[in-house]
Design a protein around this motif. Structure first.
Motif, short mmCIF file in Angstrom:
data_model
loop_
_atom_site.label_atom_id
_atom_site.label_comp_id
_atom_site.label_asym_id
_atom_site.label_seq_id
_atom_site.Cartn_x
_atom_site.Cartn_y
_atom_site.Cartn_z
N GLY A 160 0.81 -1.21 0.00
CA GLY A 160 0.00 0.00 0.00
C GLY A 160 0.85 1.26 0.00
O GLY A 160 0.48 2.27 -0.64
N GLN A 161 1.98 1.22 0.69
CA GLN A 161 2.86 2.38 0.69
C GLN A 161 3.44 2.62 -0.70
O GLN A 161 3.56 3.77 -1.15
N LEU A 162 3.75 1.53 -1.42
CA LEU A 162 4.22 1.69 -2.79
C LEU A 162 3.09 2.22 -3.68
O LEU A 162 3.31 3.07 -4.54
N LEU A 163 1.88 1.73 -3.47
CA LEU A 163 0.74 2.22 -4.25
C LEU A 163 0.54 3.72 -4.03
O LEU A 163 0.27 4.46 -4.99
N PRO A 262 1.26 -3.72 -6.72
CA PRO A 262 2.50 -3.26 -6.09
C PRO A 262 3.33 -4.39 -5.48
O PRO A 262 4.56 -4.32 -5.49
N ALA A 263 2.67 -5.43 -4.96
CA ALA A 263 3.43 -6.55 -4.39
C ALA A 263 4.29 -7.22 -5.46
O ALA A 263 5.42 -7.67 -5.18
N TYR A 264 3.78 -7.30 -6.69
CA TYR A 264 4.56 -7.86 -7.78
C TYR A 264 5.73 -6.96 -8.13
O TYR A 264 6.86 -7.42 -8.39
N LEU A 265 5.51 -5.64 -8.11
CA LEU A 265 6.59 -4.71 -8.43
C LEU A 265 7.69 -4.75 -7.38
O LEU A 265 8.87 -4.52 -7.70
N LEU A 266 7.34 -5.04 -6.14
CA LEU A 266 8.36 -5.19 -5.11
C LEU A 266 9.24 -6.40 -5.37
O LEU A 266 10.43 -6.40 -5.04
N ARG A 267 8.66 -7.44 -5.98
CA ARG A 267 9.43 -8.64 -6.30
C ARG A 267 10.14 -8.51 -7.65
O ARG A 267 11.16 -9.16 -7.87
N ALA A 268 9.59 -7.70 -8.54
CA ALA A 268 10.14 -7.56 -9.89
C ALA A 268 10.28 -6.07 -10.22
O ALA A 268 9.51 -5.53 -11.02
N PRO A 269 11.24 -5.38 -9.61
CA PRO A 269 11.35 -3.93 -9.81
C PRO A 269 11.61 -3.52 -11.25
O PRO A 269 11.34 -2.37 -11.62
N ALA A 270 12.11 -4.44 -12.08
CA ALA A 270 12.35 -4.10 -13.48
C ALA A 270 11.06 -3.76 -14.22
O ALA A 270 11.09 -3.11 -15.27
N GLN A 271 9.92 -4.20 -13.67
CA GLN A 271 8.63 -3.94 -14.32
C GLN A 271 8.07 -2.56 -13.97
O GLN A 271 7.00 -2.19 -14.45
N LYS A 272 8.77 -1.81 -13.14
CA LYS A 272 8.27 -0.48 -12.76
C LYS A 272 8.21 0.47 -13.96
O LYS A 272 7.41 1.41 -13.96
N ARG A 273 9.02 0.23 -14.98
CA ARG A 273 8.96 1.08 -16.17
C ARG A 273 7.60 0.94 -16.84
O ARG A 273 6.98 1.95 -17.22
N ASP A 274 7.12 -0.31 -16.99
CA ASP A 274 5.78 -0.51 -17.57
C ASP A 274 4.70 0.06 -16.66
O ASP A 274 3.70 0.60 -17.13
N ALA A 275 4.89 -0.10 -15.34
CA ALA A 275 3.92 0.45 -14.40
C ALA A 275 3.82 1.96 -14.54
O ALA A 275 2.73 2.55 -14.45
#
Length: 290
Positions: A160-163, A262-275
């Protein structure tokens, strides 16, 4: 994991208080944060006990000759591919209770008295929603975690903090969005909700969206996207693409965008560009809609 009731119990277990506290912290970190019995059970001792002797089953009698051949049996019924978009699933009681709610307060009260989802028995709190119900954007996630269960609000833990930071990056906060989940009670151990649990909550989720009437619907993660869009593809294939969602009680479809959880992005930070690209799409839609 049951906690010792006093210091004598700790001593009887052969542990000093510091060791007991460390063991408890390790159990919680490993996910064992719910007591299943009043006292611990030594499973190793039970496994060492000899198994009771089994009676041998009588020999099977020879099968009788078939009276019908496969050629004269009726063909099996075709399995339906699934309900059409917007169809209401779950039991009739859930549907009637959800549709009877004419406000968010009534919908919350209906969920508090609803006994059709077994997750309610193991959860601490109903996790209904957070944010501004008059907001233009509604986000729907998967299910509460441990932090959400304790607080009674969605997306308050690390995810939630990442969201919150993701929303802030495009000029949004919780006064400008409304947040809920497709499951209103925490699954034990944060496991994935079962199809039966999703079906039990779905009539309330659909009514929730109808009552809010958002301009944009954002589906956060795979479970929310598959549940509300009735898609078989995973989130990596449908994220960033706009769909239309419309339940039976809605007069118009709502533009709907699946995004990574966001939980997935915490595990796979490389996907933050698409996010980030997906967040920019949300901002653009908001800026170009009256």
């Amino acid at each position: 994991m049951a906690q010792p009731s006093d210091m004598s119990d700790v001593s009887a277990a052969g542990l000093d208080p510091a060791e007991a506290l460390a063991l408890l912290a390790w159990q919680i970190e490993a996910g064992a944060d719910e007591a299943l019995d009043a006292a611990p059970i030594d499973r190793f001792a039970l496994a060492a006990e000899p198994a009771p002797a089994r009676r041998s089953a009588p020999a099977a009698e020879p099968a009788a000759p078939a009276l019908m051949t496969a050629a004269v049996l009726p063909p099996p019924l075709a399995t339906p591919a699934g309900p059409p978009p917007g169809a209401v699933t779950g039991d009739g009681n859930a549907y009637r209770a959800a549709q009877a709610a004419q406000s968010l307060e009534e919908l919350r009260a209906a969920l508090e008295s609803f006994e059709g989802c077994p997750l309610k028995a193991t959860a601490t709190n109903l996790v209904f929603a957070d944010g501004n119900p008059a907001a233009r954007v509604m986000l729907v996630g998967e299910a509460p975690g441990g932090d959400e269960d304790r607080v009674g609000r969605p997306f308050v833990g690390v995810s939630g903090q990442l969201l919150d930071r993701m929303l802030a990056a495009v000029g949004l906060d919780r006064t400008q969005v409304y947040i809920t989940n497709v499951i209103f009670w925490r699954p034990p151990g944060n496991r994935t909700p079962t199809p039966a649990e999703v079906a039990a909550c779905l009539p309330f989720v659909e009514r929730h969206i109808e009552l809010v009437g958002p301009e944009l619907l954002i589906l956060v993660g795979n479970a929310a996207a598959k549940t509300l869009l009735l898609r078989n593809e995973g989130i990596t294939r449908i994220r960033g693409k706009w769909f239309e969602y419309q339940s039976a009680g809605m007069s118009r479809p709502v533009p709907t965008l699946p995004i990574y959880h966001p939980a997935y992005l915490l595990r796979a930070p490389a996907q933050k560009r698409d996010a980030w690209r997906d967040l920019l799409q949300i901002r653009e839609r908001l800026d170009h809609r009256p």
